[in-house]
Design a protein around this motif. Sequence first.
Motif, mmCIF file in Angstrom:
data_model
loop_
_atom_site.group_PDB
_atom_site.id
_atom_site.type_symbol
_atom_site.label_atom_id
_atom_site.label_comp_id
_atom_site.label_asym_id
_atom_site.label_seq_id
_atom_site.Cartn_x
_atom_site.Cartn_y
_atom_site.Cartn_z
ATOM 1 N N ILE A 174 0.952 -1.241 0.004
ATOM 2 C CA ILE A 174 -0.037 0.118 0.041
ATOM 3 C C ILE A 174 0.742 1.193 0.090
ATOM 4 O O ILE A 174 0.570 2.157 -0.437
ATOM 5 C CB ILE A 174 -1.024 0.117 1.105
ATOM 6 N N ILE A 175 2.131 1.148 0.301
ATOM 7 C CA ILE A 175 2.877 2.445 0.270
ATOM 8 C C ILE A 175 3.377 2.843 -0.965
ATOM 9 O O ILE A 175 3.896 3.699 -1.258
ATOM 10 C CB ILE A 175 3.999 2.154 1.184
ATOM 11 N N ASP A 176 3.078 2.023 -2.180
ATOM 12 C CA ASP A 176 3.686 2.077 -3.419
ATOM 13 C C ASP A 176 2.576 2.925 -4.088
ATOM 14 O O ASP A 176 1.678 2.278 -4.752
ATOM 15 C CB ASP A 176 3.969 0.749 -4.045
ATOM 16 N N ALA A 177 2.546 4.186 -4.300
ATOM 17 C CA ALA A 177 1.611 4.933 -5.159
ATOM 18 C C ALA A 177 1.726 4.716 -6.380
ATOM 19 O O ALA A 177 0.613 4.805 -7.082
ATOM 20 C CB ALA A 177 1.716 6.365 -4.836
ATOM 21 N N ALA A 178 2.747 4.180 -7.102
ATOM 22 C CA ALA A 178 2.755 3.869 -8.642
ATOM 23 C C ALA A 178 2.388 2.396 -8.817
ATOM 24 O O ALA A 178 2.416 1.934 -10.003
ATOM 25 C CB ALA A 178 4.192 4.121 -9.101
ATOM 26 N N SER A 179 1.935 1.730 -7.888
ATOM 27 C CA SER A 179 1.546 0.258 -8.195
ATOM 28 C C SER A 179 0.403 0.252 -9.150
ATOM 29 O O SER A 179 -0.387 1.038 -9.263
ATOM 30 C CB SER A 179 1.115 -0.251 -6.836
ATOM 31 N N ARG A 180 0.679 -0.644 -10.268
ATOM 32 C CA ARG A 180 -0.385 -1.068 -11.078
ATOM 33 C C ARG A 180 -1.359 -2.114 -10.694
ATOM 34 O O ARG A 180 -2.323 -2.334 -11.500
ATOM 35 C CB ARG A 180 0.275 -1.361 -12.333
ATOM 36 N N ASP A 181 -1.255 -2.471 -9.396
ATOM 37 C CA ASP A 181 -2.195 -3.683 -8.826
ATOM 38 C C ASP A 181 -3.466 -2.907 -8.369
ATOM 39 O O ASP A 181 -3.509 -2.208 -7.653
ATOM 40 C CB ASP A 181 -1.514 -4.353 -7.788
ATOM 41 N N PRO A 182 -4.634 -3.432 -9.278
ATOM 42 C CA PRO A 182 -5.911 -2.660 -9.078
ATOM 43 C C PRO A 182 -6.198 -2.969 -7.450
ATOM 44 O O PRO A 182 -7.037 -2.113 -6.718
ATOM 45 C CB PRO A 182 -6.768 -3.287 -9.897
#
Length: 222
Positions: A174-182
């Motif tokens: 959750i700390i990864d603002a750029a994650s592409r995981d919906p």
Amino acid sequence: MKADPRWTEVDQFITDSLFAPDAALDAALRDSAAAGLPAINVTPAQGRFLQILAQSMGARRILEVGTLGGYSTIWLARALPPGGQLITLEIDPDTATVARANLARAGLDKVVDVRIGPALATLKTLAAEVREPFDLVFIDADKQNNPEYFQRALELAHSGSLIVVDNAVRGGAIIDAASRDPDVQGTRRVYQVMSAEKRVTATAIQTVGSKGYDGFAIARVL
């Protein structure tokens, strides 16, 4: 984050120390696995945590978003006092069939109403029904819709209700603002919704155990 084997060992120690064998819960896990359902249910310790929350607040009406095989449903339904009711939402009819059988074996089919269909649509239907609000809502379905589930749950709650969102840490993703995981993005957005919502006070607790590194987000309606 790589799972520490001690997390599972400690979970097993907790289960062995505090939990007696439970035929209905064990059979629910066994039959869910036999039906090919994913092993993503809560742990026994987490199930009892939810049960204790419900019992502590005297919950008479519980809403669960995401039934799967009914394992967490059994834990929550057992917390209900006489006359209480739990409504649980499941999108897949075959999965709901497994859950209903597990609930019937646990003697809970008369107090649990399994609703089949996309949860957002079912929540809209529930809002249109003339019913008492829910005391406790447990959200554990597809994570990309968590913000919408939370907002719909809030409309079905009352002052003092608790809304619990499972899988709120996702191994730290959750700390990864750029994650592409919906699922990650849906979970991040539910934090934003909780933070902006003036009708609740909220927190989140990180957890580790046999299910890995995750957590619960919990909001109390003011």
